[in-house]
Scaffold this motif. Structure first.
Motif, PDB file in Angstrom:
ATOM      1  N   VAL A   1      49.672  46.629  50.634  1.00  0.00           N
ATOM      2  CA  VAL A   1      48.338  46.840  50.079  1.00  0.00           C
ATOM      3  C   VAL A   1      48.383  46.918  48.556  1.00  0.00           C
ATOM      4  CG1 VAL A   1      46.378  48.410  50.004  1.00  0.00           C
ATOM      5  CG2 VAL A   1      47.510  47.941  52.173  1.00  0.00           C
ATOM      6  N   ALA A   2      49.300  47.691  48.009  1.00  0.00           N
ATOM      7  CA  ALA A   2      49.366  47.838  46.550  1.00  0.00           C
ATOM      8  C   ALA A   2      49.698  46.505  45.891  1.00  0.00           C
ATOM      9  CB  ALA A   2      50.398  48.898  46.180  1.00  0.00           C
ATOM     10  N   ALA A   3      50.699  45.816  46.378  1.00  0.00           N
ATOM     11  CA  ALA A   3      51.083  44.522  45.791  1.00  0.00           C
ATOM     12  C   ALA A   3      49.975  43.494  45.955  1.00  0.00           C
ATOM     13  CB  ALA A   3      52.361  44.031  46.447  1.00  0.00           C
ATOM     14  N   LEU A   4      49.291  43.531  47.115  1.00  0.00           N
ATOM     15  CA  LEU A   4      48.204  42.583  47.338  1.00  0.00           C
ATOM     16  C   LEU A   4      47.029  42.862  46.413  1.00  0.00           C
ATOM     17  CD1 LEU A   4      47.256  40.181  48.983  1.00  0.00           C
ATOM     18  CD2 LEU A   4      46.399  41.766  50.707  1.00  0.00           C
ATOM     19  N   GLN A   5      46.736  44.107  46.145  1.00  0.00           N
ATOM     20  CA  GLN A   5      45.672  44.446  45.198  1.00  0.00           C
ATOM     21  C   GLN A   5      46.020  43.978  43.785  1.00  0.00           C
ATOM     22  OE1 GLN A   5      45.123  48.633  45.664  1.00  0.00           O
ATOM     23  NE2 GLN A   5      43.741  48.405  47.448  1.00  0.00           N
ATOM     24  N   GLN A   6      47.285  44.128  43.375  1.00  0.00           N
ATOM     25  CA  GLN A   6      47.703  43.628  42.068  1.00  0.00           C
ATOM     26  C   GLN A   6      47.586  42.113  42.017  1.00  0.00           C
ATOM     27  OE1 GLN A   6      51.666  44.756  41.033  1.00  0.00           O
ATOM     28  NE2 GLN A   6      51.607  43.762  38.988  1.00  0.00           N
ATOM     29  N   GLN A   7      47.954  41.459  43.116  1.00  0.00           N
ATOM     30  CA  GLN A   7      47.825  40.007  43.168  1.00  0.00           C
ATOM     31  C   GLN A   7      46.367  39.589  43.093  1.00  0.00           C
ATOM     32  OE1 GLN A   7      49.653  38.406  46.669  1.00  0.00           O
ATOM     33  NE2 GLN A   7      49.988  36.379  45.754  1.00  0.00           N
ATOM     34  N   ARG A   8      45.492  40.375  43.688  1.00  0.00           N
ATOM     35  CA  ARG A   8      44.062  40.089  43.619  1.00  0.00           C
ATOM     36  C   ARG A   8      43.546  40.244  42.198  1.00  0.00           C
ATOM     37  NH1 ARG A   8      39.945  44.017  46.652  1.00  0.00           N
ATOM     38  NH2 ARG A   8      40.890  45.360  45.056  1.00  0.00           N
ATOM     39  N   GLU A   9      44.017  41.237  41.473  1.00  0.00           N
ATOM     40  CA  GLU A   9      43.593  41.427  40.077  1.00  0.00           C
ATOM     41  C   GLU A   9      44.059  40.263  39.209  1.00  0.00           C
ATOM     42  OE1 GLU A   9      45.152  45.182  38.983  1.00  0.00           O
ATOM     43  OE2 GLU A   9      43.758  46.342  40.244  1.00  0.00           O
ATOM     44  N   GLU A  10      45.286  39.806  39.431  1.00  0.00           N
ATOM     45  CA  GLU A  10      45.764  38.651  38.675  1.00  0.00           C
ATOM     46  C   GLU A  10      44.929  37.423  38.964  1.00  0.00           C
ATOM     47  OE1 GLU A  10      49.783  38.264  39.786  1.00  0.00           O
ATOM     48  OE2 GLU A  10      50.491  40.039  38.681  1.00  0.00           O
ATOM     49  N   TYR A  11      44.536  37.268  40.169  1.00  0.00           N
ATOM     50  CA  TYR A  11      43.699  36.135  40.508  1.00  0.00           C
ATOM     51  C   TYR A  11      42.306  36.285  39.894  1.00  0.00           C
ATOM     52  CZ  TYR A  11      40.912  32.901  43.273  1.00  0.00           C
ATOM     53  OH  TYR A  11      40.039  31.907  43.651  1.00  0.00           O
ATOM     54  N   GLN A  12      41.841  37.518  39.778  1.00  0.00           N
ATOM     55  CA  GLN A  12      40.530  37.746  39.162  1.00  0.00           C
ATOM     56  C   GLN A  12      40.518  37.273  37.707  1.00  0.00           C
ATOM     57  OE1 GLN A  12      38.090  38.821  41.101  1.00  0.00           O
ATOM     58  NE2 GLN A  12      36.576  38.599  39.460  1.00  0.00           N
ATOM     59  N   VAL A  13      41.651  37.437  37.017  1.00  0.00           N
ATOM     60  CA  VAL A  13      41.767  36.936  35.639  1.00  0.00           C
ATOM     61  C   VAL A  13      41.607  35.427  35.613  1.00  0.00           C
ATOM     62  CG1 VAL A  13      43.331  36.725  33.670  1.00  0.00           C
ATOM     63  CG2 VAL A  13      43.200  38.867  34.937  1.00  0.00           C
ATOM     64  N   PHE A  14      42.229  34.770  36.604  1.00  0.00           N
ATOM     65  CA  PHE A  14      42.099  33.326  36.705  1.00  0.00           C
ATOM     66  C   PHE A  14      40.642  32.926  36.954  1.00  0.00           C
ATOM     67  CE2 PHE A  14      41.897  29.568  39.430  1.00  0.00           C
ATOM     68  CZ  PHE A  14      42.598  28.640  38.681  1.00  0.00           C
ATOM     69  N   VAL A  15      39.973  33.652  37.788  1.00  0.00           N
ATOM     70  CA  VAL A  15      38.574  33.334  38.086  1.00  0.00           C
ATOM     71  C   VAL A  15      37.711  33.526  36.847  1.00  0.00           C
ATOM     72  CG1 VAL A  15      36.569  34.015  39.459  1.00  0.00           C
ATOM     73  CG2 VAL A  15      38.818  33.841  40.528  1.00  0.00           C
ATOM     74  N   GLU A  16      37.973  34.605  36.090  1.00  0.00           N
ATOM     75  CA  GLU A  16      37.202  34.840  34.866  1.00  0.00           C
ATOM     76  C   GLU A  16      37.427  33.716  33.855  1.00  0.00           C
ATOM     77  OE1 GLU A  16      34.971  37.039  34.365  1.00  0.00           O
ATOM     78  OE2 GLU A  16      35.253  38.058  36.293  1.00  0.00           O
ATOM     79  N   GLU A  17      38.650  33.240  33.801  1.00  0.00           N
ATOM     80  CA  GLU A  17      38.936  32.129  32.885  1.00  0.00           C
ATOM     81  C   GLU A  17      38.142  30.899  33.271  1.00  0.00           C
ATOM     82  OE1 GLU A  17      42.726  29.337  31.466  1.00  0.00           O
ATOM     83  OE2 GLU A  17      43.019  31.009  32.855  1.00  0.00           O
ATOM     84  N   VAL A  18      38.075  30.632  34.563  1.00  0.00           N
ATOM     85  CA  VAL A  18      37.320  29.473  35.030  1.00  0.00           C
ATOM     86  C   VAL A  18      35.840  29.643  34.735  1.00  0.00           C
ATOM     87  CG1 VAL A  18      36.649  28.158  37.065  1.00  0.00           C
ATOM     88  CG2 VAL A  18      39.020  28.842  36.756  1.00  0.00           C
ATOM     89  N   LYS A  19      35.349  30.834  34.997  1.00  0.00           N
ATOM     90  CA  LYS A  19      33.915  31.069  34.763  1.00  0.00           C
ATOM     91  C   LYS A  19      33.575  30.987  33.276  1.00  0.00           C
ATOM     92  CE  LYS A  19      32.971  33.912  38.843  1.00  0.00           C
ATOM     93  NZ  LYS A  19      32.510  35.242  39.324  1.00  0.00           N
ATOM     94  N   SER A  20      34.487  31.420  32.396  1.00  0.00           N
ATOM     95  CA  SER A  20      34.224  31.343  30.942  1.00  0.00           C
ATOM     96  C   SER A  20      34.157  29.902  30.463  1.00  0.00           C
ATOM     97  CB  SER A  20      35.321  32.093  30.184  1.00  0.00           C
ATOM     98  OG  SER A  20      36.575  31.460  30.361  1.00  0.00           O
ATOM     99  N   ARG A  21      34.728  29.005  31.170  1.00  0.00           N
ATOM    100  CA  ARG A  21      34.683  27.592  30.824  1.00  0.00           C
ATOM    101  C   ARG A  21      33.388  26.967  31.286  1.00  0.00           C
ATOM    102  NH1 ARG A  21      38.532  24.912  27.578  1.00  0.00           N
ATOM    103  NH2 ARG A  21      38.283  22.645  27.940  1.00  0.00           N
ATOM    104  N   GLY A  22      32.614  27.670  32.013  1.00  0.00           N
ATOM    105  CA  GLY A  22      31.393  27.119  32.572  1.00  0.00           C
ATOM    106  C   GLY A  22      30.385  26.667  31.535  1.00  0.00           C
ATOM    107  N   PRO A  23      30.065  27.473  30.482  1.00  0.00           N
ATOM    108  CA  PRO A  23      29.083  27.019  29.488  1.00  0.00           C
ATOM    109  C   PRO A  23      29.481  25.709  28.829  1.00  0.00           C
ATOM    110  CG  PRO A  23      29.439  29.369  29.295  1.00  0.00           C
ATOM    111  CD  PRO A  23      30.460  28.868  30.248  1.00  0.00           C
ATOM    112  N   LEU A  24      30.752  25.538  28.500  1.00  0.00           N
ATOM    113  CA  LEU A  24      31.190  24.297  27.869  1.00  0.00           C
ATOM    114  C   LEU A  24      30.997  23.119  28.823  1.00  0.00           C
ATOM    115  CD1 LEU A  24      32.548  22.840  25.531  1.00  0.00           C
ATOM    116  CD2 LEU A  24      34.774  23.439  26.547  1.00  0.00           C
ATOM    117  N   ILE A  25      31.318  23.336  30.110  1.00  0.00           N
ATOM    118  CA  ILE A  25      31.149  22.264  31.086  1.00  0.00           C
ATOM    119  C   ILE A  25      29.677  21.893  31.202  1.00  0.00           C
ATOM    120  CG2 ILE A  25      31.452  21.619  33.518  1.00  0.00           C
ATOM    121  CD1 ILE A  25      34.052  21.789  31.961  1.00  0.00           C
ATOM    122  N   PHE A  26      28.841  22.879  31.265  1.00  0.00           N
ATOM    123  CA  PHE A  26      27.402  22.613  31.381  1.00  0.00           C
ATOM    124  C   PHE A  26      26.878  21.911  30.131  1.00  0.00           C
ATOM    125  CE2 PHE A  26      27.377  26.411  34.362  1.00  0.00           C
ATOM    126  CZ  PHE A  26      27.393  25.613  35.491  1.00  0.00           C
TER     127      PHE A  26
END
Length: 783
Positions: free
Chosen positions: A49-74
């Motif tokens: 559970v602890a390691a999976l939650q940390q892995q989820r947080e790391e993935y959340q950073v990736f998702v935020e990076e993708v979402k921040s690229r959204g205005p430029l794409i639009f």
């Protein structure tokens, strides 16, 4: 004017194209493709559970990076949309070609579509992976929490298991309580088994999410499954051992019967719960109880009794005393309330134990219950289950006990008749025949069945139905009336009661043969001669004093005679003094109801006059040979001036005494008797050979019927048509089953009759040897 506008638009489009739309679209496509490739790569989720939650947080950073690229794409997509809008002012395709904008517009339109599709697909992948990770976190948390709780429950259950007492230290009376406790414990573990099922389902779901459990979680999951399996196996073994111990040592077990034998004998039980006995001294086994073997050997001393009915009754009375049934009564005991159907050995033991225990309390007598139960069980199995299958019909159990109990003969008959009668209190011929068959098993086990009609009960059934002429059933009163006449097949049953009553009776008279006084048991007084009394031993064995003969009729007393009876006997003797021998020949009397055989009483059967089929009416021929054998045995004895039929019961009776007479049979010389005996022996041996040949023929037909093919052909040799083949096969199969059943029945009848015939041959050989010995004795005396 139009051309001017076109040139302006072309200039603006070229300016926008050259200012960065083309590089922006290409860069967006490259970036989106790169991120899609990153998401396409499998991401193993950690099974903690602890390691999976940390892995989820790391993935959340990736998702935020993708979402921040959204205005430029639009923004790039809007620029492309504006370019395409300006280009749409050109009216025709010739204008696009003329001003050199056709390729640019096509390229922007195509690349903008690629960017939009990549963005939408990338966002879908991000959302799916995020949902999967969130669900994995929830399921993994549930799994770890469930395993922790289940581990505690398993430890508690194992603690209960460790607290179980060893089976050898348990008290017999507490076995049922421990069985109930184990069953309750198993019921309480039902939630635990459900929890194991749930954690296995969670682990399977996590495997589908791509979660790889850590080594610690994997080992804990395997440990819990293994412990639960071992716990269930332990519960099953414990319950089985307790139940087996309860069957072997509980109140319904056979354990308490182990003390019925003494060293070197040991009582053992076969897999079907049938007891057998081991002699460690001779290293042999026997189905019969050692006491029963001794009893059978003692019964051999009764074979000197000349009359089969008395011989059978005397043997049964010995059994009655050995089994302690002489004071047992079937009323208000398990034999009365037991249902129909079959009983196994344990049920028989339980019923017998309850019967003997209750009578021990009622009679206030010390009784060896284990020995009595074991002996009675052994006798019932010998009579009704000689193959030791471990099952008795309830009617057999009741019949055996009722016949040996102390009840009045009328009560016995009423009880037995009720067992085969319907709701209207009447019974038909098949049910009456089944009752008579059960009764005939008793003299059969003693080797005396031939004198009572053998295995064929049809003459007895027909004789009973003469009490209710024209009706298809008989009632209780008809059956009792028939039994009061003492039919030949069951004459031993009422005689058993009189034997028990006469056992302790003392008659103040002197035996004219052995001079013993007082006479104990039966007393026989001649109604032809004055003051001639014979004791039971002399009369039944045929013993005579020198120069003394006993003339018939005779009266039998099994209770002390009264003065009125003595006066009546004197008057009857006085009358008989003036009657000739011809009178008694014309007025023969029997003390039983004779059953007419199919051949008649005096029909002589020889091999040449046998029916075409040797198995036809076999029983009638055997019965005739038995009667002839009895006549031969009678003629070899010189005690009486008028012979008796040895294989029948000679004495009619009243409440205290009974008159006796017999038909006159001519006496033969020793030579004539020997010749007739030899002729009869030859006939019986030939009949035995015929029966053996018929048995082999039936066995061959039975084997052929089993091996017959199921497909038959018509007369032309070709197979039958498919339309009628099924019906024909069914008909042929039915015929084969019926033929097989008839063959089995005939084979069984032949086996029974062959055994009876062999018994008659043995007895006839003994009589022949006696006659030869007497003939040699007379020759020696004359010389």
């Amino acid at each position: 004017m139009r051309n001017h506008v076109i040139r302006v638009l072309k200039k603006e489009a070229e300016s926008e194209w050259s200012s960065g739309l083309q590089p922006s679209l290409q860069h967006s496509i490259d970036w989106l493709s790169l991120k899609e490739e990153e998401l396409a790569e499998p991401l193993p989720l950690v099974g903690d559970v602890a390691a999976l939650q940390q892995q989820r947080e790391e993935y959340q950073v990736f998702v935020e990076e993708v979402k921040s690229r959204g205005p430029l794409i639009f923004s790039v997509l809007e620029s492309a949309q504006d370019f395409l809008t300006q280009s749409s002012l050109l009216e025709t395709e010739e204008d696009f070609i003329q001003y050199g904008m056709y390729n640019s517009v096509q390229w922007v339109w195509r690349q903008a579509g690629v960017v939009a599709a990549l963005w939408e697909r990338l966002m879908g992948l991000c959302t799916a992976r995020h949902s999967r990770m969130e669900a994995a976190v929830v399921r993994l948390a549930e799994l770890q929490s469930a395993m922790a709780a289940l581990n505690l429950e398993v430890q508690e259950a194992l603690g209960v298991q460790e607290a179980w007492e060893p089976l050898g230290g348990l008290l017999v009376d507490s076995l049922q309580d421990h069985i109930d406790a184990i069953k309750l414990f198993e019921e309480e573990l039902a939630p635990l088994r459900e929890a194991v099922r749930q954690i296995n389902e969670l682990a399977q779901q996590l495997s589908m999410y791509g979660v790889q459990l850590t080594t610690e979680n994997t080992q804990l999951l395997q440990h819990l499954n293994h412990q639960c399996i071992l716990l269930q196996i332990s519960i099953d073994d414990r319950l089985r051992d307790l139940q087996e111990a309860h069957r072997c040592f509980g109140p319904k077990s056979q354990h308490f019967l182990s003390g019925s034998v003494q060293p070197p004998w040991e009582r053992s039980v076969s897999p079907n719960k049938v007891p057998y006995y081991i002699n460690h001294e001779t290293q042999t086994t026997s189905w019969d109880h050692p006491k029963m073997i001794e009893l059978y050997q003692a019964m051999a001393n009764l074979n000197h009794i000349r009359f089969s009915a008395y011989r059978t009754a005397m043997k049964l009375h010995c059994l009655q005393k050995c089994l302690r049934c002489e004071w047992c009564c079937f009323k208000h005991h398990p034999v009365e309330v037991m249902g129909s159907g079959f009983m196994d050995v344990l049920e028989v033991i339980h019923a017998l134990g309850a019967l003997y225990a209750s009578k021990e309390v009622e009679q206030q007598q010390e009784l060896n219950v284990p020995l009595c139960v074991d002996l009675c069980l052994n006798w019932l199995l010998s009579v009704y289950d000689s193959g030791r299958t471990g099952r008795l019909h309830a009617l057999s159990f009741k019949t055996g006990l009722v016949c040996l109990c102390q009840a009045d003969i009328k009560d016995k008959c009423k009880f037995l008749f009720q067992e085969v009668s319907g709701a209207d209190g009447r019974t038909d011929a098949p049910h009456l025949a089944s009752l008579l068959q059960e009764l005939m098993q008793i003299p059969r086990q003693l080797g005396e069945v031939a004198a009572f009609g053998g295995s064929n009960v049809e003459p007895s059934v027909a004789s009973c139905f003469r009490m209710a002429p024209g009706r298809s059933s008989v009632g209780s009163s008809d059956f009792l009336e028939w039994m009061s006449l003492e039919p030949q097949s069951l004459v031993w049953l009422p005689l058993l009661q009189r034997v028990a009553l006469a056992e302790h009776t003392l008659h103040h008279a002197r035996c004219s043969v052995c001079k013993h006084s007082p006479i104990r048991g039966f007393r026989y007084r001649s109604l032809k001669q004055f003051n001639v009394d014979i004791c039971q031993a002399c009369f039944l064995s045929g013993r005579a004093s020198k120069g003394k003969t006993l003339h018939y009729p005779i009266i039998e007393y099994y209770t002390p005679s009264t003065s009125g009876e003595r006066i009546r006997d004197f008057a009857e003797t006085l009358k008989n003094k003036f009657r000739s021998k011809d009178y008694f020949s014309r007025h023969p009397q029997r003390g039983y109801l004779a059953l007419q055989s199919a051949l008649g009483p005096e029909r002589d059967i020889t091999p040449s006059s046998s029916p075409k089929f040797p198995h036809a009416d076999t029983h009638s021929r055997i019965e005739h040979f038995a009667n002839r054998l009895a006549q031969m045995e009678k003629q070899s004895c010189s005690f009486f001036s008028h012979s008796l039929d040895e294989d029948q019961y000679p004495v009619p009776h009243s409440s205290h005494c009974s008159g006796l007479s017999s038909p006159h049979l001519p006496r033969n010389t020793g030579k004539e008797t020997q010749e007739e005996l030899q002729q009869t022996l030859v006939m019986l041996e030939q009949q035995n050979r015929i029966l053996q040949a018929e048995y082999r023929r039936l066995r061959w037909q039975y084997t052929e019927a089993e091996a017959s093919p199921h497909l038959y052909k018509d007369s032309s040799g070709s197979p039958r048509s498919s339309g009628g083949q099924e019906v024909a096969l069914l008909a042929e199969a039915k015929v084969l089953r019926q033929h097989k059943g008839r063959l089995e029945t005939r084979m069984q009848i032949l086996e029974d009759h062959n055994r009876q015939l062999e018994s008659q041959l043995q007895r006839l050989r003994k009589v022949l040897l006696q006659v030869e010995h007497r003939a040699h004795g007379r020759v020696s005396t004359e010389l």
